[in-house]
Design a protein around this motif. Structure first.
Motif, PDB file in Angstrom:
ATOM      1  N   ASP A 146       0.824  -1.211   0.000  1.00 38.44           N
ATOM      2  CA  ASP A 146       0.000   0.000   0.000  1.00 38.44           C
ATOM      3  C   ASP A 146       0.858   1.261   0.000  1.00 38.44           C
ATOM      4  O   ASP A 146       0.536   2.258  -0.658  1.00 38.44           O
ATOM      5  CB  ASP A 146      -0.935   0.012   1.228  1.00 38.44           C
ATOM      6  N   LEU A 147       1.950   1.209   0.757  1.00 39.00           N
ATOM      7  CA  LEU A 147       2.850   2.370   0.818  1.00 39.00           C
ATOM      8  C   LEU A 147       3.495   2.634  -0.532  1.00 39.00           C
ATOM      9  O   LEU A 147       3.675   3.779  -0.948  1.00 39.00           O
ATOM     10  CB  LEU A 147       3.946   2.148   1.874  1.00 39.00           C
ATOM     11  N   LYS A 148       3.852   1.538  -1.213  1.00 33.09           N
ATOM     12  CA  LYS A 148       4.464   1.699  -2.542  1.00 33.09           C
ATOM     13  C   LYS A 148       3.506   2.444  -3.464  1.00 33.09           C
ATOM     14  O   LYS A 148       3.912   3.288  -4.278  1.00 33.09           O
ATOM     15  CB  LYS A 148       4.817   0.319  -3.102  1.00 33.09           C
ATOM     16  N   LYS A 149       2.213   2.118  -3.302  1.00 32.75           N
ATOM     17  CA  LYS A 149       1.200   2.770  -4.165  1.00 32.75           C
ATOM     18  C   LYS A 149       1.131   4.278  -3.898  1.00 32.75           C
ATOM     19  O   LYS A 149       0.651   5.037  -4.730  1.00 32.75           O
ATOM     20  CB  LYS A 149      -0.170   2.141  -3.906  1.00 32.75           C
ATOM     21  N   THR A 150       1.584   4.688  -2.703  1.00 32.78           N
ATOM     22  CA  THR A 150       1.570   6.133  -2.412  1.00 32.78           C
ATOM     23  C   THR A 150       2.839   6.819  -2.916  1.00 32.78           C
ATOM     24  O   THR A 150       3.066   8.001  -2.647  1.00 32.78           O
ATOM     25  CB  THR A 150       1.438   6.386  -0.895  1.00 32.78           C
ATOM     26  N   GLY A 151       3.721   6.051  -3.596  1.00 30.42           N
ATOM     27  CA  GLY A 151       4.899   6.662  -4.202  1.00 30.42           C
ATOM     28  C   GLY A 151       6.197   6.419  -3.454  1.00 30.42           C
ATOM     29  O   GLY A 151       7.259   6.926  -3.843  1.00 30.42           O
ATOM     30  N   LYS A 152       6.146   5.633  -2.403  1.00 31.57           N
ATOM     31  CA  LYS A 152       7.376   5.375  -1.623  1.00 31.57           C
ATOM     32  C   LYS A 152       8.246   4.337  -2.330  1.00 31.57           C
ATOM     33  O   LYS A 152       7.746   3.469  -3.055  1.00 31.57           O
ATOM     34  CB  LYS A 152       7.045   4.829  -0.233  1.00 31.57           C
TER      35      LYS A 152
END
Lengths: 225, 394
Positions: free
Chosen positions: A188-194
């Protein structure tokens, strides 16, 4: 690119009888907004690699560039500033202070930044709710479960909204269910650009389909697959 | 609010919560530290208070005392010396005085007996110490007693008492008054009679006295007149009031200094203990520093944190120690250390001491206690906080 290592070597206790070389001529590029796994057995050098990427350790030689800053040229003070602006850490042992409450632990990185108590509380509350530990926010960290501690560590890594999240053996102390939950949070964090970098040899992590790349670390050498 | 100020507030807040988390250990340190500061501050306050009392009391004593010297020792002075002072410009009055020590075998105490002719002394300079009753002015056989002398004699309501002359015959004196408690530093062991009664008690010939009291017209001229007297009476020692006050200060200062050196050793021992404690940071404390560094705390942030912690501990100990010392002097009259400063004696002046705590004293104690503690705790923390966060976390 977010991270670039060129011929990076790391030698501990250089010039002393107990000298150990942990990394040999590592060349590595990690793109922004990718999810990468550093895979290797214990003592292979993946934690050292993670520490160099995380601006905790300087390389003995070679060039390490993280988020546009070349680490070997940065004095300690600026390396710390760069670390707190860029990197969020999740440790194998969580490294949570047991006497502080969940909320206080999550807010720790904000204290030296001069963030007011109200804003600290507000930022921590958003993360606490997002990670589902609202019922524990005023509990001393020493009194909560391992899974909850893991979430506290994640919240603390996100509190300053850093673009890179590093996790060192994050599932080592978690059962399968909690490990899956943790990995879902990372996805989910990756989806926020991390950009997510996980050091692990847990198959649950290495076989996760959302992992963009597996980087094998063996005896201090890196094999990019 | 500026981020820099907010940052310091955050670090102070964290330091206080950190101290609270280790409350038992920190309470122990504060207690021991406050105890040491209490000892040092008590001495300082007591010394200042006694010096202040001496200054107040000595303001009522003669400006100049003339003593005859022979072979480096004091001896009785002939009354004819009074005539040799005639013509010294600036002398308001000169009167003889007889004084000496009387050893009371019953109680084992020494009394100071002083015989003067108050009527011959200038107006406003006749001892003028607060007395319950009156001075034995023109009444032969009268005596005014210091409060401690009266208590020591166990008078039990009697108004007369007897002392032995050198030939062991008894001289009976009638009590005319008791000096007030506020004058105890000077009058505690004092017994004032007329000149003739003192002469009779000590069997001193009519043409001699113990010393001469000289009163001057202009107090600013004391030293000049003293020099003139010394020139006219070369075989005398001329003591001035400022010299006597200085002697008191030196005595209190010496005693206080001696005791302070002993207490400073305790303070130094505490500083070494603090250093040892701080340099031997526990694994938990080192780990905490490591975690904070990994989370982006700079070495200066950690030092500021330790500084606030140490300042809180030392500041609290300083406040508690100084306040306790002040109340020790105010309510208990410095009872723990009074014998050291006033000397050991059967007769002890029981003084009403008002604490004197000058800004200089506060600064001195602060410098000797808080600053070494800060150094002893912050420097080891600095050494620890400069290590790599990686090593600290591992």
């Amino acid at each position: 690119m977010m991270i670039e290592l060129e011929s990076v070597n790391k030698i501990y206790n250089q010039g002393q009888p107990n000298e150990v070389q942990a990394l040999y001529d590592v060349d590595l590029v990690i793109e922004a907004n990718s999810m990468v796994c550093l895979r290797g057995a214990s003592g292979s050098g993946k934690s050292t690699l993670l520490s160099i990427i995380g601006c905790i350790l300087p390389p003995t030689s070679g060039r390490a560039t993280v988020a546009g800053k070349q680490l070997s040229r940065l004095p300690d003070r600026f390396m710390t500033i760069h670390r707190r602006q860029t990197i969020g850490f999740i440790f194998q042992q969580f490294n949570i202070l047991p006497d502080l409450t969940v909320q206080e632990n999550i807010s720790l990185p904000l204290l030296p930044l001069g963030v007011s108590p109200e804003e600290r509380r507000m930022r921590a509350k958003v993360l606490i709710e997002r990670l589902g530990i609202s019922h524990r926010q005023n509990f001393p960290a020493g009194q909560i479960s391992g899974g909850e501690l893991q979430r506290v560590a994640i919240a603390r890594a996100l509190i300053n909204d850093q673009p890179i999240i590093l996790a060192d053996e994050p599932t080592a102390h978690l059962d399968t269910k909690l490990s899956k939950e943790f990995l879902q949070i990372m996805v989910d964090l990756k989806k926020t650009g991390k950009t997510i970098i996980i050091a692990s040899h847990d198959p649950l992590v290495t076989e996760k389909p959302e992992i963009d790349r597996i980087i094998d670390v063996t005896d201090g050498r890196v094999d990019v697959s | 609010m500026s981020p820099a100020f907010e940052k310091h507030l955050n670090l102070l807040d964290y330091a206080l919560s950190s101290l609270w988390r280790r409350k038992m250990k920190n309470l122990g340190i504060i207690t021991v530290f406050a105890g040491v500061i209490f000892l040092v501050a008590s001495f300082q306050i007591l010394t200042s208070s006694l010096t202040s009392i001496a200054e107040t009391m000595l303001a009522k004593t003669p400006e100049i005392v003339v003593q005859k010297m022979s072979a480096g020792r004091q001896e009785s002075i002939p009354l004819s010396y009074l005539n040799r002072l005639d013509g010294v410009f600036g002398i308001r009055a000169a009167v003889p005085r007889i004084w000496g020590y009387y050893f009371d075998e019953t109680s084992g105490a020494n009394y100071t007996v002083m015989g003067v002719e108050r009527n011959a002394m200038p107006e406003g300079q006749r001892l003028e110490m607060v007395i319950d009753g009156s001075y034995p002015d023109a009444e032969p056989g009268g005596a005014a007693l210091g409060r401690e002398v009266a208590a020591n004699m166990n008078l039990a309501g009697r108004r007369t008492f007897s002392l032995f002359r050198p030939d062991l015959s008894l001289k009976t004196l009638r009590i005319t008054g008791i000096f007030a408690e506020s004058t105890n530093l000077l009058t505690g062991d004092l017994l004032v009679t007329s000149l003739d009664d003192a002469r009779d008690l000590f069997a001193i010939p009519d043409n001699l006295a113990t010393d001469l009291l000289v009163y001057v017209t202009n107090p600013n001229e004391i030293s000049t007149i003293a020099k003139k007297i010394a020139a006219r009476l070369p075989d005398t020692r001329v003591l001035t009031r400022p010299q006597i006050l200085k002697t008191y200060k030196v005595v209190f200062g010496w005693r206080s200094g001696f005791a302070s050196i002993c207490l400073l050793a305790a303070l130094a021992a505490f500083a070494i203990l603090a250093w040892d404690k701080a340099s031997g940071l526990s694994v938990e404390e080192k780990r905490e520093i490591g975690i904070l560094k990994v989370l982006g705390w700079q070495t200066t942030d950690i030092l500021t944190l330790r500084y606030w912690e140490s300042l809180t501990v030392a500041g609290l100990a300083f406040l508690i120690g100084c306040t306790a010392a002040y109340f020790h002097v105010l309510f208990l009259e410095g009872s723990l250390f009074r014998p050291v400063l006033l000397g050991w004696s059967v007769i002890h002046p029981s003084l009403k001491i008002l604490p004197v705590f000058a800004a200089g004293d506060v600064l001195l104690i602060f410098t000797l206690s808080v600053l070494p503690y800060l150094a002893a705790t912050v420097i080891p923390a600095w050494r620890c906080s400069t290590i790599s966060p990686d090593a600290a976390v591992k």
